[in-house]
Structure formats: structure tokens, C-alpha cells
Design a protein around this motif. Structure first.
Motif, PDB file in Angstrom:
ATOM      1  N   VAL A  12       0.867  -1.182   0.000  1.00  0.00           N
ATOM      2  CA  VAL A  12       0.000   0.000   0.000  1.00  0.00           C
ATOM      3  C   VAL A  12       0.901   1.229   0.000  1.00  0.00           C
ATOM      4  N   ARG A  30      -2.375   0.030  -4.486  1.00  0.00           N
ATOM      5  CA  ARG A  30      -2.428  -1.209  -3.709  1.00  0.00           C
ATOM      6  C   ARG A  30      -2.291  -2.359  -4.693  1.00  0.00           C
ATOM      7  N   SER A  41       5.165   4.820   1.943  1.00  0.00           N
ATOM      8  CA  SER A  41       4.458   3.690   2.567  1.00  0.00           C
ATOM      9  C   SER A  41       3.258   4.229   3.327  1.00  0.00           C
ATOM     10  N   ARG A  42       2.086   3.607   3.158  1.00  0.00           N
ATOM     11  CA  ARG A  42       0.874   4.125   3.762  1.00  0.00           C
ATOM     12  C   ARG A  42       0.233   3.170   4.772  1.00  0.00           C
ATOM     13  N   LYS A  43       1.042   2.231   5.292  1.00  0.00           N
ATOM     14  CA  LYS A  43       0.606   1.423   6.426  1.00  0.00           C
ATOM     15  C   LYS A  43       1.843   0.744   6.995  1.00  0.00           C
ATOM     16  N   GLU A  44       1.716   0.165   8.174  1.00  0.00           N
ATOM     17  CA  GLU A  44       2.811  -0.630   8.710  1.00  0.00           C
ATOM     18  C   GLU A  44       2.884  -1.921   7.910  1.00  0.00           C
ATOM     19  N   GLN A  45       3.998  -2.159   7.304  1.00  0.00           N
ATOM     20  CA  GLN A  45       4.115  -3.312   6.408  1.00  0.00           C
ATOM     21  C   GLN A  45       5.572  -3.686   6.242  1.00  0.00           C
TER      22      GLN A  45
END
Length: 270
Positions: free
Chosen positions: A139, A153, A216-220
Motif C-alpha cells: 500500500v 495497492r 508507505s501508507r501502512k505498517e508493512q
């Protein structure tokens, strides 16, 4: 002239390496691994990528030439049975000002990877870099020239140089770009489009004076691959991508145009 050799490690490549050293000594070429004028890659395109990264700090003073020992590669001009001719031409280059080879320079990608802790790491790629999710989809927000372009995504993103546009990028439906055009190309890997995540759906080619950022748009957990080198990133903040100010130099002892390489590799015509 000083030279160094990297080989693929298979039996044929090792035999050719020994043969090259023997012939080079006859031509008064000097084997010098630390600061060569020319790096000879014996193997395939993967071997050339290894050679590039080994001498990445010497790009201003080092040129590359490839001998392929398998299928025709995009970075290799010479076949295994032509090694004597190559060494002879290198020897002539060493001895006669009138027999200078053609020098070609290919664009590279510069990356600045920033983590949430504001740690930055710089990388340079010859072929491409990819960013993929490890535990799920990637994401990310993509900005072009500091303006929001799209929300992505999907499985990942591939960013290629012109010379690398014939590799992974091509399998993703990207365009093949001539290496004389200083540019970078962004291609999507299995994007998902809905009301929240909307992407263009086609590859983008950006010129030298443009850049784009991947946020980055989430913890991943992410897998960052630069050419053949892999690293895991757990706390990525952003990646800035642009055409590098550096180039890679290839020495051409005979003509082998880029579109001839494309034709032979993909269409089978010699």
C-alpha cells in the motif's frame, strides 16, 4: 591497460577466464582487480550486474564489456568462441591511438530510501528496483514532482532504467526504451483498483529532470530488490526515485545496436 574479470562460476566461464588471462598476458594487458580500466564480465546479464555493483564506486574511471556463456544477454557483446578476437582488440586499444573503441553510456537510477527514524540510504541500480509486500499487498502513495499522483495497492512496483526496460519491466507490460534516452519507468505489479485505491494502470516514463516518491501508507514488511540484491524494510517512510547523475560506461569494439539486441533476444532474428 588494466583489466579485471568477474565470471559466473560455471565450468565454461572458469575455463574462459583462464583463457582470457593467458591471451591478455600476450597482449601486455595488466590484471588489476582493485582499479581496472575495463571490467570483463563472463557469464550472463546477472554476472554483469554483479560486476557493476562491485565497481560501483569507480564508474567514472571504469568501463565494462561482456562475454556471454549462455543465452544472448543485453549487456554482453561477445560469444565464448570470440574471446581471442576480443583480447586482440583490447590489445590494439592498448597500443594504438587510431584504434579506439566506441564508448557508450547508459542511464542509471538513484534511490534515496528513508525510514520512519529519518535514516536515509542511497542506492544506484543498473537494471531496476522493485518494492513488494512480504506479508500482503503493498500500500503506497505515489507523488510525481512533489504532487500526489495516485494511491497504489497491489503486489508491488517496478522502476527500471532504459537498459533494464527489456527485463522485468517488459513482462509487466512496460515499454522498451532506448538507453540513449535518460529516463526512468514505473510499472505496476498486479494493482488493485477500487474506490479507495485508483491507479493509472499503465507504465509511466519520466525524464531526467523529474522525480517521484513512493510513500508507505501502512505498517508493512517490504522487500526492496535493487538489481540482484535483496533487503527487507520494516519501517519504510519513502523512496525518492530519479535518473542518476552518474552513468555506466560500456566499451564497444564493434557495432551492436540496441534494437539488434532486442530483435535477437525476443524475435530470434540475427
Amino acid at each position: 591497460m588494466k583489466y579485471a574479470i568477474l565470471n559466473r562460476g560455471d565450468e565454461l566461464s572458469l575455463e574462459l577466464t583462464e583463457r582470457f588471462h593467458y591471451l591478455a598476458a600476450e597482449q601486455q594487458l595488466i590484471h588489476h582487480d582493485e582499479s581496472p580500466d575495463i571490467v570483463v564480465s563472463i557469464g550472463g546479464d546477472g554476472t554483469m550486474l554483479q560486476a557493476f555493483h562491485r565497481y560501483i564506486d569507480q564508474l567514472n574511471s571504469t568501463a565494462f564489456v561482456g562475454i556471454h556463456t549462455g543465452h544472448l544477454g543485453f549487456y554482453a557483446d561477445w560469444k565464448a568462441d570470440e574471446i581471442e578476437l576480443l583480447v586482440q582488440l583490447m590489445g590494439n586499444h592498448n597500443q594504438a591511438e587510431t584504434l579506439q573503441p566506441r564508448i557508450v553510456k547508459y542511464p542509471l537510477i538513484d534511490l534515496i530510501v528513508t525510514t520512519h527514524h529519518q535514516e536515509t540510504t542511497r542506492y544506484t541500480a543498473l537494471n531496476e528496483f522493485t518494492l513488494k509486500g512480504i506479508d500482503g499487498t503493498l500500500v503506497a502513495q505515489i507523488d510525481i514532482n512533489d504532487q500526489l499522483f495516485e494511491m497504489f495497492r497491489g503486489d508491488g512496483i517496478c522502476v527500471s532504467t532504459p537498459s533494464g526496460s527489456t527485463a522485468y519491466n517488459k513482462s509487466l507490460g512496460g515499454a522498451m526504451v532506448h538507453p540513449s534516452i535518460a529516463s526512468i519507468q514505473l510499472a505496476e505489479i498486479a494493482s488493485i483498483n477500487n474506490r479507495v485505491f485508483r491507479t493509472l494502470g499503465s507504465s509511466l516514463v519520466l525524464p531526467k529532470h523529474h522525480h517521484f516518491d513512493i510513500f508507505s501508507r501502512k505498517e508493512q514488511r517490504l522487500l526492496l530488490t535493487i538489481d540482484h540484491l535483496n533487503s527487507t524494510v520494516d519501517n519504510l517512510s519513502s523512496i525518492r526515485c530519479q535518473v542518476s547523475d552518474q552513468t555506466v560506461t560500456f566499451v564497444r569494439y564493434r557495432p551492436f545496436p540496441f534494437w539488434n539486441r532486442v530483435r535477437e533476444a525476443f524475435l530470434g532474428y540475427e
